[in-house]
Design an enzyme around this catalytic site. Sequence first.
Site, PDB file in Angstrom:
ATOM      1  N   CYS A 248      28.801  40.862  16.829  1.00 34.74           N
ATOM      2  CA  CYS A 248      27.657  41.667  16.389  1.00 34.74           C
ATOM      3  C   CYS A 248      26.925  42.377  17.522  1.00 34.74           C
ATOM      4  CB  CYS A 248      26.677  40.791  15.602  1.00 34.74           C
ATOM      5  SG  CYS A 248      27.430  40.068  14.135  1.00 34.74           S
TER       6      CYS A 248
ATOM      7  N   CYS B 198      21.897  37.947  18.178  1.00 35.38           N
ATOM      8  CA  CYS B 198      22.876  36.854  18.237  1.00 35.38           C
ATOM      9  C   CYS B 198      24.224  37.415  17.831  1.00 35.38           C
ATOM     10  CB  CYS B 198      22.469  35.730  17.288  1.00 35.38           C
ATOM     11  SG  CYS B 198      22.354  36.250  15.555  1.00 35.38           S
TER      12      CYS B 198
ATOM     13  N   HIS C 210      23.792  45.668   8.079  1.00 37.91           N
ATOM     14  CA  HIS C 210      24.363  45.220   9.347  1.00 37.91           C
ATOM     15  C   HIS C 210      25.862  45.519   9.425  1.00 37.91           C
ATOM     16  CE1 HIS C 210      25.372  42.972  12.832  1.00 37.91           C
ATOM     17  NE2 HIS C 210      25.764  41.866  12.213  1.00 37.91           N
TER      18      HIS C 210
END
Length: 427
Positions: free
Chosen positions: A102, A422, A392
């Site tokens: 990510c 994160c 996302h």
Amino acid sequence: AVQPKSKKTLAKSGVKNIVVVEGVRIPFLQSGTSYADLMPHDLARGALQGLLNRTSVPRDVVDYIVYGTVIQEVKTSNVAREAALGAGFSDKTPAHTVTMACISSNQAMTTGVGLIAAGQCDVVVAGGVELMSDVPIRHSRKMRKTMLTLNRAKTLGQKLALISKIRPDYFAPELPAVAEFSTSETMGHSADRLAAAFSISRLEQDEYALRSHTLAKKAQDGGLLQDVVPFKVPGKDTVSKDNGIRPSSMEQMGKLKPAFVRPYGTVTAANSSFLTDGASAVLLMSEEKALAMGYKPKAYLRDFVYVSQDPKDQLLLGPTYATPKVLEKAGLTLDDIDVFEFHEAFAGQILANLKAMDSDWFAQNYMGRKSKVGAPPLEKFNTWGGSLSLGHPFAATGCRLVITAAHRLKKEGGQYALVAACAAGGQ
């Protein structure tokens, strides 16, 4: 990220100032909606073209292009190159693709920073793309081995012998793993355990998720999401807005069942980020080059740090570990920061990080620090929504965080912004 004016020294001695000139993204859409029939390079091309249109930067001025992606389309393994060619960049402009879960576009941006700082480039485009609507699904390994051997077989007899060995279980497909390779645990399970470890209730998580959607809706309606550029979907209408922003009610959210740990888990579909398609891109330059070309930088990229920790129990605590390190590198304190933009993987993950950052006990027992760094105040934190509401697309989120931080600094008259996220692998 730092606004161009400064109360403190902007650059270390002898180090180039590196600036964000502009950043854009195509609308982030829930997977399975308008982008479902496209390929990742189509989305990335849309973001690159949007960046070119907004900045009018000559294509041949760009020295290098770096893109991030997580779930890789096998036909376009170097999606940066395919998107760049599709967007009309010179075939003489190098491009490569990075992956770091990510934080892939964070890695793309900081790779660009490194290229500029090293004097290799003056102008770099960095970005990220993810298309969760279409992920690669493979034959089983037994079937793959048989097919590869079959391809090398020379006689009909050899081919028939191989075909005769195929069994029904050979046809079972392999889907991309949603679990951590090292722990075999899904991120949702990790989020649930993290929330339990820090005593984050279901009510608190739902309240935070509702906050994210409410703030995102307000920002969208108020025209604050200036990084979004329209994208014409071939054969369909032009998309101009994120479609995952849906303020609900605590009552409706409370009806949802746990998504991962049943029946007592607290992580649900409503307080988790959703599968999203999208792409983003930012234009990075040395300050000298930007000013020479007549651009007014949106922000300076001042410093960065990557951290890693235990992927089992601390998978989602990267922001807690990274924040004090990057502040110390930059010579700042938490109180100096005007704008915080953290990636919202799960509401429980955000709340657990805020608690960990505000805990002397955690700092002393897990981080080797004498005292806590402190928790960002919510009035400065993700005030235009976050990944829970905006969406996302794994590799595209980093650029969204940075350009949102820059826009918020300008809108709010702030000076310093801190971005954190994160990522899978405990990074």
